[in-house]
Every structure is written in structure tokens, then in C-alpha cells.
Design a protein around this motif. Structure first.
Motif, PDB file in Angstrom:
ATOM      1  N   UNK A  97       0.851  -1.176   0.000  1.00 15.26           N
ATOM      2  CA  UNK A  97       0.000   0.000   0.000  1.00 15.26           C
ATOM      3  C   UNK A  97       0.899   1.242   0.000  1.00 15.26           C
ATOM      4  N   UNK A  98       0.565   2.231  -0.815  1.00 13.85           N
ATOM      5  CA  UNK A  98       1.372   3.451  -0.935  1.00 13.85           C
ATOM      6  C   UNK A  98       2.840   3.161  -1.254  1.00 13.85           C
ATOM      7  N   UNK A  99       3.088   2.094  -1.998  1.00 18.14           N
ATOM      8  CA  UNK A  99       4.474   1.750  -2.344  1.00 18.14           C
ATOM      9  C   UNK A  99       5.120   2.854  -3.160  1.00 18.14           C
ATOM     10  N   UNK A 100       4.254   3.625  -3.869  1.00 16.53           N
ATOM     11  CA  UNK A 100       4.797   4.682  -4.729  1.00 16.53           C
ATOM     12  C   UNK A 100       5.599   5.699  -3.921  1.00 16.53           C
ATOM     13  N   UNK A 101       5.335   5.750  -2.603  1.00 11.88           N
ATOM     14  CA  UNK A 101       6.078   6.697  -1.778  1.00 11.88           C
ATOM     15  C   UNK A 101       7.378   6.102  -1.266  1.00 11.88           C
ATOM     16  N   UNK A 102       7.650   4.836  -1.624  1.00 11.66           N
ATOM     17  CA  UNK A 102       8.877   4.214  -1.129  1.00 11.66           C
ATOM     18  C   UNK A 102       9.984   4.232  -2.178  1.00 11.66           C
ATOM     19  N   UNK A 103       9.728   4.849  -3.332  1.00 14.37           N
ATOM     20  CA  UNK A 103      10.818   5.013  -4.304  1.00 14.37           C
ATOM     21  C   UNK A 103      11.843   5.984  -3.725  1.00 14.37           C
ATOM     22  N   UNK A 104      13.106   5.756  -4.065  1.00 13.38           N
ATOM     23  CA  UNK A 104      14.160   6.630  -3.574  1.00 13.38           C
ATOM     24  C   UNK A 104      14.071   8.003  -4.263  1.00 13.38           C
ATOM     25  N   UNK A 105      13.842   9.062  -3.469  1.00  9.68           N
ATOM     26  CA  UNK A 105      13.582  10.366  -4.083  1.00  9.68           C
ATOM     27  C   UNK A 105      14.793  10.990  -4.771  1.00  9.68           C
ATOM     28  N   UNK A 106      16.008  10.555  -4.443  1.00  9.67           N
ATOM     29  CA  UNK A 106      17.191  11.188  -5.035  1.00  9.67           C
ATOM     30  C   UNK A 106      17.851  10.315  -6.103  1.00  9.67           C
ATOM     31  N   UNK A 107      17.119   9.282  -6.541  1.00  9.62           N
ATOM     32  CA  UNK A 107      17.672   8.392  -7.554  1.00  9.62           C
ATOM     33  C   UNK A 107      16.755   8.415  -8.774  1.00  9.62           C
ATOM     34  N   UNK A 108      17.340   8.447  -9.977  1.00 13.25           N
ATOM     35  CA  UNK A 108      16.514   8.443 -11.179  1.00 13.25           C
ATOM     36  C   UNK A 108      15.730   7.139 -11.281  1.00 13.25           C
ATOM     37  N   UNK A 109      14.526   7.236 -11.875  1.00 13.16           N
ATOM     38  CA  UNK A 109      13.656   6.066 -12.037  1.00 13.16           C
ATOM     39  C   UNK A 109      14.406   4.918 -12.733  1.00 13.16           C
ATOM     40  N   UNK A 110      15.121   5.257 -13.796  1.00 11.61           N
ATOM     41  CA  UNK A 110      15.831   4.237 -14.575  1.00 11.61           C
ATOM     42  C   UNK A 110      16.853   3.491 -13.732  1.00 11.61           C
ATOM     43  N   UNK A 111      17.597   4.243 -12.900  1.00  7.92           N
ATOM     44  CA  UNK A 111      18.617   3.608 -12.065  1.00  7.92           C
ATOM     45  C   UNK A 111      17.980   2.662 -11.044  1.00  7.92           C
ATOM     46  N   UNK A 112      16.818   3.076 -10.519  1.00  9.22           N
ATOM     47  CA  UNK A 112      16.160   2.228  -9.519  1.00  9.22           C
ATOM     48  C   UNK A 112      15.678   0.930 -10.149  1.00  9.22           C
ATOM     49  N   UNK A 113      15.154   1.037 -11.382  1.00  9.16           N
ATOM     50  CA  UNK A 113      14.696  -0.173 -12.070  1.00  9.16           C
ATOM     51  C   UNK A 113      15.894  -1.029 -12.474  1.00  9.16           C
ATOM     52  N   UNK A 114      16.963  -0.377 -12.934  1.00  6.07           N
ATOM     53  CA  UNK A 114      18.144  -1.105 -13.387  1.00  6.07           C
ATOM     54  C   UNK A 114      18.773  -1.882 -12.236  1.00  6.07           C
ATOM     55  N   UNK A 115      18.666  -1.335 -11.044  1.00  9.75           N
ATOM     56  CA  UNK A 115      19.191  -1.993  -9.844  1.00  9.75           C
ATOM     57  C   UNK A 115      18.718  -3.435  -9.712  1.00  9.75           C
ATOM     58  N   UNK A 116      17.433  -3.645 -10.050  1.00  8.88           N
ATOM     59  CA  UNK A 116      16.863  -4.987  -9.936  1.00  8.88           C
ATOM     60  C   UNK A 116      17.658  -5.947 -10.811  1.00  8.88           C
ATOM     61  N   UNK A 117      18.011  -5.489 -12.024  1.00  7.03           N
ATOM     62  CA  UNK A 117      18.706  -6.372 -12.970  1.00  7.03           C
ATOM     63  C   UNK A 117      20.180  -6.549 -12.625  1.00  7.03           C
ATOM     64  N   UNK A 118      20.827  -5.493 -12.158  1.00  4.46           N
ATOM     65  CA  UNK A 118      22.241  -5.653 -11.803  1.00  4.46           C
ATOM     66  C   UNK A 118      22.368  -6.530 -10.563  1.00  4.46           C
ATOM     67  N   UNK A 119      21.430  -6.383  -9.603  1.00 10.04           N
ATOM     68  CA  UNK A 119      21.516  -7.162  -8.375  1.00 10.04           C
ATOM     69  C   UNK A 119      21.158  -8.628  -8.592  1.00 10.04           C
ATOM     70  N   UNK A 120      20.021  -8.867  -9.289  1.00 15.96           N
ATOM     71  CA  UNK A 120      19.513 -10.237  -9.358  1.00 15.96           C
ATOM     72  C   UNK A 120      19.969 -11.002 -10.592  1.00 15.96           C
ATOM     73  N   UNK A 121      20.285 -10.297 -11.680  1.00 13.81           N
ATOM     74  CA  UNK A 121      20.641 -11.014 -12.901  1.00 13.81           C
ATOM     75  C   UNK A 121      22.082 -10.758 -13.316  1.00 13.81           C
TER      76      UNK A 121
END
Lengths: 304, 327
Positions: A97-121
Motif C-alpha cells: 500500500x502506498x508503495x509509490x512513496x517508497x521510491x528513492x527520491x534522489x535516484x533516477x527512475x531508470x537507475x532504480x529499475x536497473x538496480x533490480x537487474x544488476x543485483x539479481x541477474x
């Protein structure tokens, strides 16, 4: 078909010095691959407790005291911390719930999404960013938004980013805990349509949690209704819509006036009515299960 | 909108030409945000009017202007014919304070946790009824008050934390009733309550309308509840009232593209057609065209479904704010 998730007699207790309270009480259900199972109930009914148990995210003083959770046949409750780390996100992802407020405010959207791939894949930065842009397009956000910061997106767009993030590794089960509660109705509908579209494309199963029965009936294949930690009814959505059997389910459905049809007086649940000593689900045929209503006690109290 | 000439008593609430702006941004990048534009609204005694719209539409600000918690730049607010924004008379102000009462979203924040329910209610009764009420008189009025909101008198000796959210909201309503208001402003009164008790609060508001003739402004984002409760519904978008009329007529046959957008987004298990992203995008474009038109005119929606009658619509009929060129 073998269920992707199978829960048996899950019991969670919130333990304090004086007493313990059962947040979930002998809850059993399964989810088939690609199925949308809705879990309905009010605040405190135990639906989020169940979701957090599946993800092994319960914190003290909550404790799983009984029961089994199997994911694809594997015992989730005996997984080690390392096993859990790779299992979460890859196999099961959760949108809070309200997960949209848990994005890191000082990180670009692309970097946050890319993190998933660098970490897990283990992907390189460039490749990860390319996948991030693809992911954004999958949830209908222009790919050039990879360079945006969360505050530059609307609430609905941020929630889409979170959903994109959760489906990034193509998990087999997506848990959505009130994913649209904080959003306006028009955005809510678009997000849900988005989830259905993704689900059709990627084929994951969904555990969908909400207190809004109208929404639940529209979204789910099957629905479980929770009350005071107990599952009081479990049925295909259509059967539940046509003929809810448990008086609590009936009250919950009677709590939402319809947007079409004649205007009829509704009553909901009277102030101070409580159900106690709820029995185990009984099969009424056609996949429709209900807790015995004859023996489930109905209390009418002024206070407590 | 023009109101047909009438000889009956003044409506409970009559708002005319209300405008309100907020200033945001820093000193150098100051922006003026028009949160209410040319608001005209009447509520009759014994009538419930719902104000619906998304967050930021201005619906709560309008309610707060009526409660005098915000001050509009221009326009008038009359309660039973008396302009309450202009009056300097102390008597009129005092009368306004008891005539117009507000119920808030949060029943947890609005009751003093250290006071028993009876002392919360007793205080309102004393302030309103003045001195010289005997203890037994007070007691019987307290009991009557909690019975009106469908609670057992046993709640009188409870503290707020011992009550459920629904019971607390009922006590908040009882406190408002203690001063015998003629107008109640209810701003999302059920959105923080458990879903199964929400309908009970709506039924209680309907009872207050029917039995006491109280005029109620019901502010909500929940269109289905407006359809259930309100005699008339008014849709707000970006500070403007864009459509209004008898609730069933309006919500079953919405004309403004914004209203159509809202209604089509309400979950409806009875609906058969699936979500159509293309149609949705068209509708959004239409909203943009309509709301950016320089000349928007309130237009009556006729009973035969036609629009654009010569005279402006009355408050009680279905009307829509449409671009001049569409008429």
C-alpha cells in the motif's frame, strides 16, 4: 494443475507479555498458476498478516506458530536467509500500500529499475538500463522517463513504476496489498487494467488484497473473505457475487452501494456486532466453501 | 445558473459567485492557483447535496469556505437569507456557529481522549442550552442524543478509545446535534471507517435529513455513495462545478466528459464491457477540450435528453457546463 502457492493452517500470533492475539488463525487456501485470488476483509482481519507471512516479512512480536506455506512444492518457512533473498523478487514480488512513496527520491527512475537487474541477474549497467526502459514501456510510461526523478511523476505513474519493478524478474506470484487505495478512482482503474494486461502477458498469479468488495469482484477469479484472522468464505467470484453465504460476507457486500440499478436501502454491519468461534470451512459444492454459520456465534454488544 | 423567481422561504444555504485562490511557490516563482471558480450552489432545508470529485478538485475547500475555515476572495454565502461573510453583528456570528456545523473525516482526532463521552456531549448541551438546566434534564437530553445516533446510552460512560471508529463518528455527530444545527457540512465522514459500518453512517445522515429537516452538504470522492445518499449531486473538476442534478439522473446519464470519465472508473461487478484504453484516451482528450474552452455555459439537460434550452437551468434540474460552441 499444481498450485503455485499452497497454505495450510497458517497461524500467526502477536505475542506480548500479558497475552497473545491471533492475527491469522488456521488459514488454508491455494493459488493456481495464473490465477487472481482476492483476499477481502476489513482492517485487522488478518489479510496483510497472511501476505507478510508468505513473503516471510513478519516482524516481532508477530510469530508463525503453526502451519505450512509451500511455494511450488518448496517449504517457504524453512528457507534460509540466503535462499529467501534470491527467492523474493525472482519468484514472488509484493507491491505494498502506498508503495509509490517508497521510491528513492534522489535516484533516477531508470537507475532504480536497473538496480533490480544488476543485483539479481548480474547484468551490466548499460544492458540493465535498456531493460529498465523496456519495463517502463510495458507499463505505458514513455521510455525517456528513465531520467526522471520520482517527484517528477504523478502518483499513478509512480505506482506503475513500482508494479513494473515488481514484475521485472517475471515472478510467478505477485502480491498486491491495497495497491490503489491512495489513488483517485480514474487512476485506480487504469492501474488495475494495467495489472490485468501484464498478467495476461506474463502469466503470473496474483494475490490481491483490498477492503473494496466491488473492486475485488471485478478483479478476481476467486475470493477469500477474512474476519478476525479466520477465513469465513472462499468461492469463485461469480458465485460469491450471486450468493454470498456467510452473514459477514453478506454484510461486507451490502456495505457498497452500486453505481447502477435501482436505489435500495442497505444496512451493512450493525455497530457492535461480532462473530466469534468461527468454525472450519465446509464444502458447499462448486468450489464454494463457507464457515458453518449455524454454530458461528453472533454477539451483539454495546461495547467491546 | 439563474434561480427561478420564487416566493418560498430562502434556501438553507445559497452560495453565489464564490472564488478562491491559493498562492504557492517561492517568493520569486509565485503561482496563483484558482481553487474555486464562480461557485453557485443552493441547498434546501431537508435536502442532501453531494459534492464529488477527485483530490484537488476543490470540493473540500468549498466546504471549508462554508464553515468559514477559509475565506473566499469574492462571492457570498447566505444561510437562510443572511450573508454570513459580510456580517459584523456578533449575534449573527453566534447564530451561524450553531446553525452550521461540520463533521470531519477523522473521528479519532476530533474527540478529546481524556474525557468521557458524556462530558464531551454535556459541554455542547450546556453551551447551547445555556445555564439553568437541571441535572436530570441534562441527563435525559444526553440519553436522547445518543439514541438519536442509534447508540446505547451505556456509551455515555465510555472513553473515546473504548469505542470503534463507527461509534466515535456517531458520537461526533451527536455532539454536532447537541447544538441543533440547521446545516451540516460532512467532509468525507466515512472514508476512515471500516467498510461494513460506513453505510450505517450514511443511513444516519439520511435520517437526520428526513426527521429533522437538516440541510446536508456531503463531500465525497465516492460516487456510488453519493448516488445512494444524496438528493442532488454536483461534480467538481479543477475548482469548477461542471455538472449537477438529481443524483440518479446525473449518474445514470452523465453528460460532461469528466463525469463520464469518473462514472466509468467506478468498479461495477455488473458491468460487462472490458476496460478500453483507447476510449479512455479519447474521453481524456474531450475533457481537455471542454475544460479549456474560453466560454463555458451551464446548460439544462432536457427530459427528452436534448441539451441547450434557451433559458439557463434551475438548480434542481440536470445541467452541464458545456463549451458555447457545442450548444
Amino acid at each position: 494443475m499444481k498450485p503455485v502457492l499452497d497454505i495450510e493452517e497458517l497461524t500467526v500470533e502477536y505475542v506480548s507479555d500479558e497475552r497473545s492475539v491471533r492475527g491469522a488463525d488456521r488459514v488454508s487456501f491455494h493459488i493456481a498458476p495464473g490465477e487472481i485470488l482476492g483476499l477481502a476483509g476489513e482492517s485487522g482481519s488478518g489479510k496483510s498478516t497472511v501476505a507478510h507471512s508468505i513473503m516471510r516479512l513478519l516482524k516481532d512480536p508477530a510469530r508463525i506458530t503453526h502451519g505450512v506455506i509451500r511455494f511450488d512444492g518448496e517449504d517457504v518457512l524453512s528457507m534460509s536467509a540466503d535462499e529467501l533473498r534470491s527467492w523474493r523478487w525472482r519468484e514472488v514480488a509484493m507491491v505494498f500500500q502506498s508503495a509509490m512513496n517508497s521510491l528513492n527520491p534522489v535516484m533516477r527512475i531508470g537507475d532504480q529499475l536497473a538496480d533490480v537487474f544488476t543485483t539479481h541477474e548480474g547484468l551490466g549497467k548499460r544492458e540493465a538500463l535498456r531493460r529498465a526502459a523496456e519495463l517502463l514501456e510495458l507499463v505505458r510510461i514513455p521510455a525517456d522517463r528513465v531520467n526522471s526523478y520520482p517527484h517528477q511523476l504523478s502518483g499513478g505513474q509512480r505506482q506503475r513504476v513500482v508494479i513494473a519493478m515488481a514484475s521485472a524478474l517475471r515472478p510467478r506470484l505477485l502480491i498486491l496489498d491495497e495497491p490503489t487505495t491512495a489513488l483517485d478512482v480514474v487512476v485506480q482503474q487504469e492501474i488495475l487494467a494495467q495489472i490485468q494486461e501484464l498478467q495476461a502477458e506474463l502469466g503470473f498469479a496474483v494475490l490481491f488484497i483490498t477492503h473494496d468488495m466491488s473492486l475485488m469482484l471485478e478483479m478476481s477469479d476467486r475470493i477469500g473473505v477474512m474476519y478476525a484472522g479466520r477465513l469465513v468464505e472462499l468461492a469463485p467470484a461469480e458465485a460469491l457475487r450471486r450468493r454470498p453465504l456467510h452473514p459477514y460476507t453478506q454484510a461486507l457486500m451490502g456495505a457498497f452501494p452500486p453505481i447502477s440499478g435501482p436505489r435500495v436501502k442497505l444496512t451493512g454491519l450493525s455497530e457492535g456486532v461480532r462473530f466469534t468461534e468461527i468454525g472450519d470451512l465446509e464444502d458447499t459444492g462448486g468450489g464454494h466453501f463457507v464457515a458453518p454459520t449455524g454454530s458461528s456465534h453472533l454477539e451483539r454488544e454495546v461495547l467491546r | 445558473m439563474t434561480t427561478a423567481p420564487t416566493t418560498v422561504a430562502a434556501p438553507a444555504v445559497r452560495v453565489r459567485g464564490l472564488n478562491k485562490t491559493f498562492t504557492t511557490g517561492s517568493l520569486l516563482a509565485r503561482k496563483r492557483l484558482h481553487v474555486l471558480r464562480d461557485i453557485d450552489l443552493t441547498i434546501d432545508a431537508g435536502e442532501i447535496v453531494a459534492l464529488v470529485g477527485e483530490s484537488g478538485s476543490g470540493k473540500s475547500t468549498l466546504a471549508r469556505c462554508l464553515a468559514r475555515l477559509e475565506h473566499p476572495e469574492s462571492g457570498s454565502v447566505e444561510v437562510f437569507g443572511e450573508d454570513v461573510l459580510r456580517t459584523q453583528r456578533r449575534g449573527a456570528t453566534r447564530r451561524y456557529r450553531s446553525d452550521v456545523q461540520m463533521i470531519f473525516q477523522d473521528p479519532f482526532g476530533s474527540l478529546n481522549p481524556t474525557h468521557r463521552v458524556e462530558s464531551v456531549l454535556e459541554r455542547s448541551l450546556r453551551l447551547h442550552g445555556g445555564p439553568g438546566q437541571s441535572a436530570s434534564e441534562l441527563r435525559s437530553r444526553l440519553v436522547e442524543l445518543v439514541r438519536t445516533v442509534d447508540l446505547d446510552p451505556a456509551v455515555l460512560s465510555a472513553f473515546p478509545h473504548e469505542l470503534s471508529g463507527g461509534q466515535r463518528q456517531r458520537i461526533a455527530i451527536a455532539r454536532v446535534l447537541a447544538v441543533e444545527p440547521k446545516v451540516i457540512l460532512a467532509d468525507e465522514p466515512t472514508s476512515m471507517l471500516d467498510v461494513s459500518v460506513r453505510i450505517g453512517i450514511l443511513n444516519l445522515l439520511a435520517k437526520l435529513r428526513d426527521e429533522r429537516g437538516i440541510a446536508i452538504l456531503y463531500v465525497t470522492h465516492d460516487l456510488a455513495s453519493a448516488r445512494y445518499l444524496a438528493d442532488r449531486t454536483i461534480v467538481m473538476n479543477a475548482g469548477r462545478m461542471v455538472e449537477g442534478g438529481p443524483s440518479l439522473e446525473l449518474l445514470d446519464d452523465p453528460r460532461h466528459p469528466y463525469t463520464r470519465l469518473l462514472v466509468s472508473a467506478v468498479p461495477d461487478p455488473e458491468r460487462s464491457e472490458p476496460f478500453d484504453a483507447g476510449a479512455r484516451a479519447e474521453l481524456r482528450k474531450e475533457v481537455e477540450t471542454w475544460t479549456s474552452s474560453p466560454q463555458q455555459v451551464p446548460t439544462a439537460v432536457g427530459t427528452a435528453g436534448d441539451v441547450g434550452t434557451a433559458d439557463g437551468p434551475t438548480d434542481s434540474e440536470h445541467w452541464v457546463l458545456m463549451p458555447q460552441e457545442n450548444r
